[in-house]
Scaffold this active site. Structure first.
Site, PDB file in Angstrom:
ATOM      1  NE  ARG A 148      23.124 -23.924 -11.981  1.00 41.46           N
ATOM      2  CZ  ARG A 148      22.264 -24.859 -11.123  1.00 41.46           C
ATOM      3  NH1 ARG A 148      22.637 -24.545  -9.877  1.00 41.46           N
ATOM      4  NH2 ARG A 148      21.956 -25.865 -11.593  1.00 41.46           N
ATOM      5  CD  GLU A 158      -1.015  -2.487   2.171  1.00 42.26           C
ATOM      6  OE1 GLU A 158      -2.554  -3.131   3.073  1.00 42.26           O
ATOM      7  OE2 GLU A 158      -0.187  -2.784   2.102  1.00 42.26           O
TER       8      GLU A 158
END
Length: 363
Positions: free
Chosen positions: A209, A54
């Site tokens: 990876r 928010e």
């Protein structure tokens, strides 16, 4: 609720999903601020859990938030922690309406966020895309309600349910596309977990990876006696990417070697000659983890299933056969009747390269 409510909440959910694996112990929340049918602000819980969604969305909206509608995937917090409550920020921004996917069961928040907003004269609607939001927050909710992280068990197996040959060869059962998906799953979890057998046999690295991602999950090994290979890829990289070792008993030389390398040692009790897995998961929850991705092996998988700790199964099946002499995907469960067998509900099936991925969830 209108079609626009569902559309904008869908955007907030997509934002929140990006935080999975990055924000624990906080929930991965998304927020979209809309004025006159146009998005004027958006944000998600930042890496590390702060700032909240928010706050991020209001910062991008600026003065355009006045009179706008805020779509938030979880009830805004109403308590003072490291930052001021999000409900106060929404009230100060003078938004007209807040649409919430579902309430926060955290007793510091539950219902209080909604109450403060309504007391300030802000219209609140709750329940838009609730089930989708709960699926994203499953780790956060599991930690709150069960005191442990959500656990996803990954199995990569042949058509006859084997994960390795009799000699232990397992690279690679599945193809490159499936392995890439496994790395994406690692990235969406706070930690990757393996057993001592996998650590000894495979010398895994367990990092993400090939996806261009800089954030890495914590790497966890469950080893009762801390009998792990030295040197190893985990030992060599413990100062770069966190390594946690869950053990019950260990020689001082083993403790010292891993501690000096930078690993975190977590001592948990043993039960019936093995690590007490419910106690281990509780300790990981206490340490702040909300989502753990387990990559085996068979003994650890069986223990987690027998202890009813598996929330989601992700099964990669390759079009290969090894035969009875191969290593089974799951160790002994002690099931003597079908009624005792762990069962899961099928959520999806998809083709990944030349392999098939199935997702199963706890009923």
């Amino acid at each position: 609720m209108t079609a626009d409510d569902h559309r904008f909440m869908g955007q907030a959910l997509a934002l929140g999903r990006r935080g999975l694996g990055r924000v624990s112990p906080n929930p991965a929340v998304g927020c979209v601020i809309v004025l006159d049918g146009r998005v004027v602000g958006r944000g998600r819980t930042a890496d590390g859990g702060r700032p909240h969604a928010e706050t991020e969305a209001l910062a991008t909206a600026g003065s355009a938030a006045r009179g706008a509608t805020a779509y938030v995937t979880l009830e805004p917090c109403a308590h003072h922690g490291e930052t001021a409550p999000c409900v106060d920020a929404l009230i100060a921004a003078d938004v007209a309406r807040v649409v919430i996917a579902h309430s926060d069961p955290d007793p510091r928040v539950s219902g209080q966020g909604v109450a403060k907003l309504e007391e300030a004269g802000i219209q609140v609607d709750i329940g838009v895309e609730e089930q989708k939001a709960k699926a994203i927050q499953r780790g956060f909710l599991t930690r709150l309600e069960a005191g442990r992280p959500m656990l996803t068990l990954k199995l990569a197996l042949t058509l006859d349910g084997r994960i390795a040959t009799a000699s232990g060869e397992s690279r690679w059962i599945t193809g490159s596309e499936a392995r890439r998906m496994v790395h994406a799953e690692r990235a969406r979890h706070d930690a990757v977990l393996v057993g001592a057998g996998t650590a000894r046999d495979d010398d895994p690295d367990l990092r993400v990876r090939g996806l261009g991602i800089d954030h890495q999950p914590i790497r966890i090994v469950a080893s009762r006696h801390l009998r792990l290979p030295r040197p190893s890829r985990l030992l060599a990289s413990a100062n770069e990417t966190p390594v946690w070792l869950c053990h019950s008993e260990a020689e001082e030389t083993e403790r010292a070697a891993w501690t000096e390398a930078g690993a975190r040692l977590m001592e948990v009790p043993a039960r019936q000659g093995q690590i007490d897995l419910p106690a281990m998961l509780a300790a990981l929850g206490e340490a702040g983890l909300t989502r753990v991705f387990c990559e085996g092996g068979g003994t650890l998988a069986a223990g987690l299933l027998a202890a009813d700790l598996v929330d989601e199964l992700v099964v990669f099946s390759a079009g290969a056969l090894i035969g009875a002499e191969g290593r089974p995907s799951v160790g002994a469960l002690g099931v003597s009747a079908l009624a005792e067998a762990p069962r899961f509900r099928l959520e999806s099936v998809a083709r990944v390269g030349n392999d098939v991925v199935q997702r199963w969830e706890r009923p």
